[in-house]
Write an enzyme that holds these catalytic residues in place. Structure first.
Site, PDB file in Angstrom:
ATOM      1  N   GLU A   1       0.813  -1.217   0.000  1.00 23.59           N
ATOM      2  CA  GLU A   1       0.000   0.000   0.000  1.00 23.59           C
ATOM      3  C   GLU A   1       0.847   1.268   0.000  1.00 23.59           C
ATOM      4  OE1 GLU A   1      -3.084   0.637  -0.338  1.00 23.59           O
ATOM      5  OE2 GLU A   1      -4.073  -1.303  -0.153  1.00 23.59           O
ATOM      6  N   SER A   2       1.825   1.338   0.884  1.00 21.88           N
ATOM      7  CA  SER A   2       2.535   2.608   1.074  1.00 21.88           C
ATOM      8  C   SER A   2       4.043   2.483   1.002  1.00 21.88           C
ATOM      9  CB  SER A   2       2.176   3.194   2.440  1.00 21.88           C
ATOM     10  OG  SER A   2       2.687   2.365   3.482  1.00 21.88           O
TER      11      SER A   2
END
Length: 670
Positions: A518-519
């Site tokens: 995700e990040s």
């Protein structure tokens, strides 16, 4: 392993002592405050006081102030004195994140004043680091035209033409020259326009249509409208056909979103008269792919009726996947036989070729077993998604996979000292200390592009020592994926991850895998869609989890806060795991695409994990699930836990828990 870790700490401690000292003393703190005040001023278009500039002359980030001051002065025009100052600055600084904006603007001024000798000397430097700047390429082409270097002018002009970027004013002269010399053919014009339409680049498409005669312009605008809204605009085409190509574009676009309507239109005799046999086949291919993606029997019928030379990769892929979905391994083998030799060497197709051989009629032949094992072993040597699937089929567990025990990166004290002395490294570190993560990343990415593979590994260690996990991972990109798992798969926030995994009864490796995908462990990340933080939570989802955990309303800043973000993200993973019977693949797909979509994607019968994942209809979600499964297996191994991926095979639609209640009782403590 402990000895290696101790050596790493010792090396990094001695090599980075100067950086650490620079980040802690009172004078450094004062310099940072002074810099931030000057930086704020120049970003607003104001010149900082001369006294401030003098005090910052030896500060590592002062070149950023210098470049902005010179750029502000350049706005008023290039005087001889300013010209000399800029040339001295860029000669010393080079083309870096600090100087890049000034460098480009200065070169454009040189070109406009036709100072070609100096322009040419610096263009060679910028060209290597900024190969897609249309303005500079077009100015270089103008010089080639002046010097009768037609071949070079044509090459540069066509490179700008084909770049797909909006037309720059500097390119007008060059494009006109291409046109008058017969280089800019009608085919090239339509190629650029088609690219603009395909990429929905309306700015470029409108620029190009402005160059067309009014009648032609109207037809192109119609094609743009049909591409954007095929269902709305196609009926208007049927009354009086102006452009068969527009009809083709609209039908292909409509086939992807509404194949039933597109197929009904294609069956009309009026449309069949307007489209050539080749164009009808293109629409049929789009329809076949769309129906196969939806697992409708019409898909296989339409694709089977096409000549082999018209089957593109999308049609081949969805024909094969649909066969897998229906458990027809012989039909799957037939689709694999249509692959060309290059496709057959692709790792994904190699996996499916041997997997299909195991499950088709050939599986009755025991002679195939050693061959399958050999292919799986070859694939399993590299830990990408299909390599991990292959290892899982060999052993049923990822715990003892060879790449899990791969040696960590060995610290090289001399290399680390050399890196620490580099201005770019010092600038990245300083931006980090100033909490400007985007600026730090720009410097770091620029640096990585200039380092050898061996130095990139050492840079990854450096980033880890700063607890800059995302950029340790970035440093390992493009290097051997079987090495450096300490940097490639870091485990920050470990206590937090363990606590939330226990709280919501979900695997620790899964939280890490989601966080990495995700990040990339960047706590400040906000996506274009509005997702926030380490676990990229959409505000409504974060708010829903906060309500269930009795946390109250949340601001955007509150969602970005690390501990709260991991709490809410883990809570949501726990809820999805409850809904999808702890099936990590289904819950991961739901985290990305939403649980309602995933409920619609459930198979009508029992299905293996690999078949279901390959049949996820949204490309981005499929890639996401594959990445998370890969990372989940690797993190589980790094955490000393075994995970058999075949446990996530789907028993059928009953895998969904019908009662979509709030979080379990374990969620009440935070």
């Amino acid at each position: 392993m402990r000895r290696a870790a101790s050596l790493l700490l010792l090396c990094l401690g001695s090599c980075l002592s100067l950086l650490a000292e620079a980040g802690s003393d009172a004078s450094s703190t004062a310099q940072r405050r002074l810099f931030l005040s000057a930086w704020t001023a120049v970003q607003k278009g104001q010149l900082p006081p001369v006294a401030t500039q003098q005090q910052l002359q030896h500060y590592v980030l002062y070149p950023y102030i210098q470049a902005r001051i010179l750029a502000l002065r350049l706005q008023a025009g290039l005087t001889p004195e300013l010209d000399r100052e800029i040339e001295r600055f860029v000669a010393h600084e080079g083309f870096t994140p600090a100087s890049s904006m000034l460098y480009r603007r200065w070169l454009i001024h040189l070109a406009k004043e036709q100072q070609w000798r100096r322009f040419l000397a610096h263009y060679a430097i910028v060209q290597n680091d900024d190969p897609i700047n249309n303005s500079l390429h077009c100015f270089r082409a103008q010089l080639a035209i002046q010097e009768n270097q037609d071949r070079l002018a044509g090459a540069l002009g066509l490179a700008a033409w084909r770049s797909g970027r909006p037309q720059d004013a500097a390119c007008d002269f060059v494009f006109s020259w291409l046109d008058t010399h017969g280089i800019l053919t009608a085919q090239l014009f339509m190629e650029r326009l088609d690219n603009a339409l395909r990429l929905h680049n309306d700015v470029l498409a409108k620029q190009m249509t402005a160059r067309l005669p009014p009648a032609k312009r109207q037809a192109v605008m119609l094609r743009m409208a049909v591409q954007r809204q095929p269902l709305t605009r196609l009926p208007s085409l049927l009354g009086s056909l102006q452009d068969p190509d527009a009809l083709l574009i609209g039908l292909v676009r409509l086939a992807a979103s509404d194949p039933a309507t597109a197929q009904n239109l294609l069956s009309q005799n009026q449309i069949k008269r307007w489209l050539s046999a080749q164009q009808q086949a293109v629409v049929q291919r789009a329809l076949g792919s769309a129906w196969a993606q939806r697992h409708d029997p019409a898909g296989q019928l339409l694709l089977a009726d096409l000549p082999a030379n018209l089957l593109d990769e999308t049609a081949l892929t969805w024909g094969f996947r649909d066969a897998l979905w229906h458990g027809d391994w012989q039909l799957a083998a037939k689709w694999l036989g249509a692959l060309d030799p290059k496709q057959q060497r692709d790792r994904a197709w190699r996996y499916w070729i041997i997997r299909t051989s195991e499950n088709g009629h050939a599986s009755k032949n025991k002679d195939n077993v050693p061959e399958a094992m050999a292919v799986y072993q070859n694939l399993a040597a590299a830990p990408d998604y299909y390599g991990i699937l292959a290892w899982d089929r060999l052993s049923g567990t990822s715990k003892s996979a060879p790449w899990i025990s791969a040696p960590a990166i060995s610290p090289d004290p001399a290399a680390l000292r050399g890196l620490s002395d580099m201005p770019q490294v010092q600038r990245a570190r300083e931006w980090l200390l100033l909490h400007d993560l985007p600026a730090a990343r720009r410097v770091w990415q620029d640096l990585l592009g200039r380092l050898s593979p061996a130095l990139r590994e050492q840079a990854a260690l450096l980033a880890l020592s700063w607890r800059w996990d995302s950029e340790a991972v970035a440093a390992m990109r493009g290097l051997d994926i079987r090495t450096g798992f300490d940097a490639r798969y870091p485990m920050p926030y470990r206590e937090l991850v363990v606590a939330r995994a226990d709280q919501f009864s979900i695997p620790k490796g899964w939280i890490y895998a989601i966080m990495r995908s995700e990040s990339l462990f960047r706590p400040d990340v906000a996506s274009y869609a509005g997702a926030l933080g380490l676990m990229q939570l959409m505000p409504p989802t974060a708010g829903d989890m906060a309500r269930k955990l009795k946390l109250g309303p949340l601001s955007q800043q509150a969602i970005l806060e690390t501990e709260r973000n991991v709490l809410l993200g883990s809570a949501y993973l726990g809820e999805l795991a409850n809904r999808f019977a702890s099936n990590v693949a289904l819950a991961t797909a739901a985290y990305h695409a939403g649980p309602n979509r995933v409920s619609r994607w459930l198979p009508p019968r029992a299905m293996s994990l690999d078949v279901w994942v390959d049949n996820v209809p949204i490309d981005a979600t499929r890639s996401y699930v594959q990445n998370v499964i890969r990372d989940y297996a690797i993190y589980s191994g790094r955490l000393g836990m075994s995970v058999a991926l075949q446990q996530f095979d789907l028993p059928g639609p009953a895998v969904v828990v019908a009662d979509e209640t709030a979080l379990s009782a374990t969620s009440s403590s935070n």
